[in-house]
Motif scaffolding. Structure first.
Motif, PDB file in Angstrom:
ATOM      1  N   THR A 695     103.297 -69.274  10.952  1.00 29.44           N
ATOM      2  CA  THR A 695     102.206 -70.282  11.511  1.00 29.44           C
ATOM      3  C   THR A 695     101.239 -70.540  10.283  1.00 29.44           C
ATOM      4  O   THR A 695     100.692 -69.596   9.701  1.00 29.44           O
ATOM      5  CB  THR A 695     101.536 -69.920  12.412  1.00 29.44           C
ATOM      6  OG1 THR A 695     102.189 -69.466  13.680  1.00 29.44           O
ATOM      7  CG2 THR A 695     100.469 -70.905  13.097  1.00 29.44           C
ATOM      8  N   PRO A 696     101.116 -71.891  10.010  1.00 25.28           N
ATOM      9  CA  PRO A 696     100.441 -72.344   8.756  1.00 25.28           C
ATOM     10  C   PRO A 696      98.974 -72.014   9.077  1.00 25.28           C
ATOM     11  O   PRO A 696      98.424 -71.893   9.943  1.00 25.28           O
ATOM     12  CB  PRO A 696     100.609 -73.869   8.517  1.00 25.28           C
ATOM     13  CG  PRO A 696     100.990 -73.884   9.855  1.00 25.28           C
ATOM     14  CD  PRO A 696     101.816 -73.030  10.385  1.00 25.28           C
ATOM     15  N   GLU A 697      98.096 -72.285   7.997  1.00 24.18           N
ATOM     16  CA  GLU A 697      96.505 -72.100   8.225  1.00 24.18           C
ATOM     17  C   GLU A 697      95.969 -73.021   9.269  1.00 24.18           C
ATOM     18  O   GLU A 697      96.231 -74.251   9.462  1.00 24.18           O
ATOM     19  CB  GLU A 697      96.038 -72.314   6.947  1.00 24.18           C
ATOM     20  CG  GLU A 697      94.387 -71.969   7.165  1.00 24.18           C
ATOM     21  CD  GLU A 697      93.508 -72.070   5.438  1.00 24.18           C
ATOM     22  OE1 GLU A 697      92.343 -72.102   5.696  1.00 24.18           O
ATOM     23  OE2 GLU A 697      94.448 -72.173   4.566  1.00 24.18           O
ATOM     24  N   GLY A 724     103.438 -73.152  15.040  1.00 24.17           N
ATOM     25  CA  GLY A 724     103.708 -73.099  13.361  1.00 24.17           C
ATOM     26  C   GLY A 724     104.960 -74.187  13.162  1.00 24.17           C
ATOM     27  O   GLY A 724     105.287 -75.218  13.870  1.00 24.17           O
ATOM     28  N   ARG A 725     105.709 -73.706  12.157  1.00 23.90           N
ATOM     29  CA  ARG A 725     106.568 -74.750  11.537  1.00 23.90           C
ATOM     30  C   ARG A 725     107.866 -74.584  12.424  1.00 23.90           C
ATOM     31  O   ARG A 725     108.593 -75.554  12.493  1.00 23.90           O
ATOM     32  CB  ARG A 725     106.969 -74.373  10.091  1.00 23.90           C
ATOM     33  CG  ARG A 725     106.075 -74.426   8.996  1.00 23.90           C
ATOM     34  CD  ARG A 725     106.314 -73.820   7.605  1.00 23.90           C
ATOM     35  NE  ARG A 725     106.259 -72.493   7.592  1.00 23.90           N
ATOM     36  CZ  ARG A 725     105.225 -71.630   7.474  1.00 23.90           C
ATOM     37  NH1 ARG A 725     104.056 -72.435   7.024  1.00 23.90           N
ATOM     38  NH2 ARG A 725     105.472 -70.400   7.077  1.00 23.90           N
ATOM     39  N   ALA A 746     107.997 -72.347   1.550  1.00 24.19           N
ATOM     40  CA  ALA A 746     107.235 -71.787   2.610  1.00 24.19           C
ATOM     41  C   ALA A 746     107.377 -70.329   2.750  1.00 24.19           C
ATOM     42  O   ALA A 746     108.454 -69.612   2.352  1.00 24.19           O
ATOM     43  CB  ALA A 746     107.644 -72.356   4.050  1.00 24.19           C
TER      44      ALA A 746
END
Length: 786
Positions: A695-697, A724-725, A746
């Motif tokens: 999960t990105p910021e 997330g992605r 990533a």
């Protein structure tokens, strides 16, 4: 007493004078009596004349007194004639009591006053209230000898009958005017040209259709210029034909051609004499009718020419049961001559002559048989019969009644076809016996898809009942019954495709299906020369099982080899990375590169982190191996899920905050499970670590504890969802197999054997793990526990 002569003379003279006077008095008296008698007679005559006169006098004096005969009182519905005009008013509230209405009386008095003052006569008409009587009043100033005081004399006329007749005539006139206007409008709006010629045979009236037909602008122009619509017929002009019609006073009708709107049209022209006033005419355009008649004649001729080319005999009988047409095959079958058609032979006579030539069946009562066939003319439905004739000829006869009462008789010589049918039946029986002796299951389908023929083994091979095949079902019905016996009912479409390819596309097509009882059948559709399709079926269960066993063993070996290769490649990376880290930092420490104690501490921390990572991977491998071997120790105890998950989240609080994520834990206390805290914590921890890494910021992770839906074997569900992605289906399959799915630049979604180990640990607790992921939308892991 002595009288002197003179005295005597005087006396004599006096007596004579007295006698003369008396005689004169008597004479005058007689004359007065006669005059009085004549006057009385005259008065009686005048009274009688007044009684029978159509008008009654009403004398109205200046003060309103009136004089009138009693007949007027009876006419007004009064018992006696009143003395004053005001007393002629009808009683209030009783209009049928006689007299005039107050408004009528006021109007009459006003008119009378005007006449008394100005000597101007007046006229008025009134309708008596409550009575069907109409009166006409004509008032003038009275002659002074009648009434010297300036009285008014009003003559009263009873014109009830005249008024009714006038009303009737007025209504009749209005109706006649309306009818005439409607007739004129109808004539004007008529789509056919219409005209009227006067007694001098010149055009006097034409309608708009006539104007449009001759191309004029107005009807007045046509009449003024005497523009004729029709052309001379046989040297006679339209006026000459109208003159003959007027002279004979008989309607004439003729069909001629005329030019209308620049085109030649056929018209039916009618001239009707209207007494001696003139001749009316109209023209009906029958060009379409003529065209239809010509087309009908052409169609009839073409139809009869077509019927002559047929191989079946066709004969037409009209509504009078007479022969009007017979084509060549019919004439040949019944040996008819041309004069029989020209003579319009009656139907009964036709049958009698056909019997004489041996062209009817042999029957015991021919008159009754002929009477029954004559009844075909009155029937509604088609009749069909077979006529076996002497000599072995067989005719098929079809009688089709016509709407006009006629009859179409269709005959076909079936002698040769019956012989061919007998040969065909023999061939079919031979073919059936041959098919039944074969080991393969066979069925023959017609081009419409229906089953025509099959052998004995066909029903048993497909698990069908013989009763179904006896109904000659269509391909859809047969496939529906076969589909119920297949492992995959939708594969019945493969059989239908083979049948369609053989019957419609005229090409071979095969396939293979598995039955629910474990048998495997191979089928093929083969086109036959007669347009049908052959479906042949062979049971290949034994050979298929042997082949399947060999194939499965080969696939198992290949799959095991592939899994081994992937596992070794992945674990080589997982083990080599922390070992490389430990060796590198140890060499740096040995070479003295970390002279600074702070830098040396960082190297030592990196070495310890790598050792921890290596230890974790070794434990994962050992646990996974023990789980697959069924040797993993599980020590279950009662756990409150909310407290248990809260502890796991607190352990990863630093990593979650460092990644800039938010985490929501939803659930309530009291949901207790039996599980090993260490093993269940490792399983859920691996899934949670994957969510944090993937999960990105600014992302969000939601952990929810909920009761499993009713009707299932599970007691509780735990879902871990992130936005997330996410992963594609291919990446998800690799991750579940223990291979790392890395994105472009990533962080890795997971490391090592996280997901396979979590699945094994959850399965050891009699639960399941389901992971759903979508690229760019996040991943959701659902754990179901009993």
């Amino acid at each position: 007493m002595d009288f002197s002569p003179l005295s005597l003379v005087l006396i004599a003279l006096v007596l004579a004078a007295w006698a003369v006077g008396a005689a004169m008095v008597v004479l005058r008296a007689n004359q007065s009596v006669k005059r009085a008698k004549a006057m009385r007679t005259s008065l009686k005559r005048m009274q009688t004349l007044l009684d029978v006169a159509p008008a009654l006098p009403l004398l109205v004096r200046v003060d309103g007194r009136i004089e009138a005969p009693e007949k007027l009182a009876r006419m007004l519905g009064l018992a006696a004639m009143p003395k004053y005009l005001s007393e002629l008013a009808a009683p209030a509230g009783n209009p049928k009591g006689g007299g005039l209405a107050q408004a009528q009386l006021d109007q009459l008095w006003s008119r009378i006053q005007t006449t008394q003052k100005s000597a101007a006569p007046f006229r008025m008409a009134i309708n008596l209230p409550g009575a069907q009587r109409s009166l006409a009043l004509y008032g003038t100033l009275a002659d002074p000898q009648v009434s010297p005081g300036g009285a008014a004399l009003v003559w009263v006329f009873d014109f009830t009958e005249s008024h009714s007749e006038m009303a009737r005539l007025r209504a009749a006139a209005a109706r006649a005017t309306g009818d005439f206007a409607a007739l004129v409008g109808l004539i004007e709006a008529a789509p056919m040209p219409m005209w009227f010629r006067g007694s001098d045979l010149t055009l006097q009236l034409v309608n708009q259709a006539y104007v449009d037909a001759v191309g004029a602008s107005t009807a007045a122009e046509v009449v003024q210029s005497q523009i004729e619509l029709l052309e001379p017929d046989e040297g006679r002009s339209p006026a000459d034909i109208a003159r003959a019609t007027l002279t004979s006073q008989a309607k004439s009708e003729r069909i001629i051609a005329a030019t209308i709107h620049g085109a030649r049209r056929t018209l039916r022209v009618s001239d009707l004499p209207l007494g001696l006033e003139g001749v009316a005419g109209y023209a009906i355009d029958i060009e379409e009718q003529q065209q239809v008649a010509r087309e009908f004649r052409a169609f009839r001729d073409a139809q009869r020419a077509l019927l002559d080319q047929l191989s079946v005999g066709v004969a037409l009988f009209d509504g009078d049961e007479r022969l009007t047409f017979a084509n060549r095959p019919f004439r040949r079958l019944f040996s008819l001559a041309e004069d029989a058609i020209e003579a319009h032979t009656p139907f009964e006579r036709f049958l009698a002559e056909a019997r004489e030539r041996g062209r009817t069946p042999e029957v015991r009562d021919f008159p009754e048989w002929r009477r029954e066939r004559t009844g075909w003319f009155g029937m509604q439905d088609t009749q069909e019969e077979a006529w076996p004739l002497p000599g072995g000829t067989h005719l098929r006869v079809v009688a089709q009644p016509m709407p006009d009462g006629g009859l179409i008789l269709i005959t076909e010589d079936r002698t040769e076809s019956l012989a061919l049918s007998a040969v065909r039946d023999t061939l079919l029986r031979t073919r059936t016996a041959t098919l039944d002796s074969l080991f393969e299951a066979l069925a023959i389908f017609a081009p419409d898809g229906s089953v025509q023929l099959w052998n004995r083994s066909f029903a048993g091979t497909w698990g069908l009942t013989p009763e179904l095949l006896d109904l000659h079902p269509s391909a859809d019905e047969l496939l529906s019954a076969i589909g119920r016996n297949l492992v995959k009912p939708e594969e019945a479409g493969l059989i239908g495709a083979a049948v369609r390819a053989a019957t419609l596309d005229r090409r071979e097509k095969g396939g293979q299906v598995d039955l629910a009882d474990g048998r495997t059948l191979r089928f093929a559709g083969i086109p036959l020369p007669d347009g049908n399709g052959l479906l042949t079926v062979l049971d290949i269960t034994a050979s298929q099982k042997a082949e399947q066993a060999l194939r499965e063993r080969a696939e198992a070996l290949e799959e095991a080899d592939a899994v081994k290769a992937k596992f070794l490649a992945n674990m080589s990376y997982e083990f080599r990375t922390p070992l490389t880290t430990i060796g590198g930092y140890a060499e740096l420490l040995k070479s003295g590169a970390a002279a600074d104690p702070e830098a040396a501490g960082e190297y030592v921390d990196a070495i310890l982190s790598a050792v921890e990572r290596l230890t974790e991977q070794v434990e994962n491998v050992l646990d996974l191996s023990q789980s697959e071997a069924g040797l993993l120790p599980i020590r279950k105890e009662r756990l409150d899920l909310l407290d248990f998950l809260t502890t796991l989240v607190r352990d990863r609080e630093t990593a979650i905050v460092a990644a800039g994520l938010s985490l929501d834990l939803k659930g309530r206390r009291g949901r207790v499970i039996e599980a090993d805290p260490r093993q269940m914590g490792r399983a859920i921890g691996n899934l949670l670590d994957n969510a944090v890494v993937g999960t990105p910021e600014g992302g969000r992770i939601v952990i929810e504890i909920r009761r499993a839906p009713e009707g299932t074997e599970w007691g509780v569900e735990i879902s871990i969802a992130d936005n997330g992605r996410g992963m594609t289906s291919k990446e998800l399959a690799r991750a579940q197999g223990g291979v790392k799915p890395a994105g472009e630049g990533a962080p890795e979604r997971r490391t090592g054997l996280g997901i396979p180990l979590a699945r094994q640990l959850i399965a050891a607790h009699d639960g399941t793990l389901e992971i759903v992921s979508r690229k760019g939308a996040g991943t959701t892991a659902t754990i179901r526990l009993p």
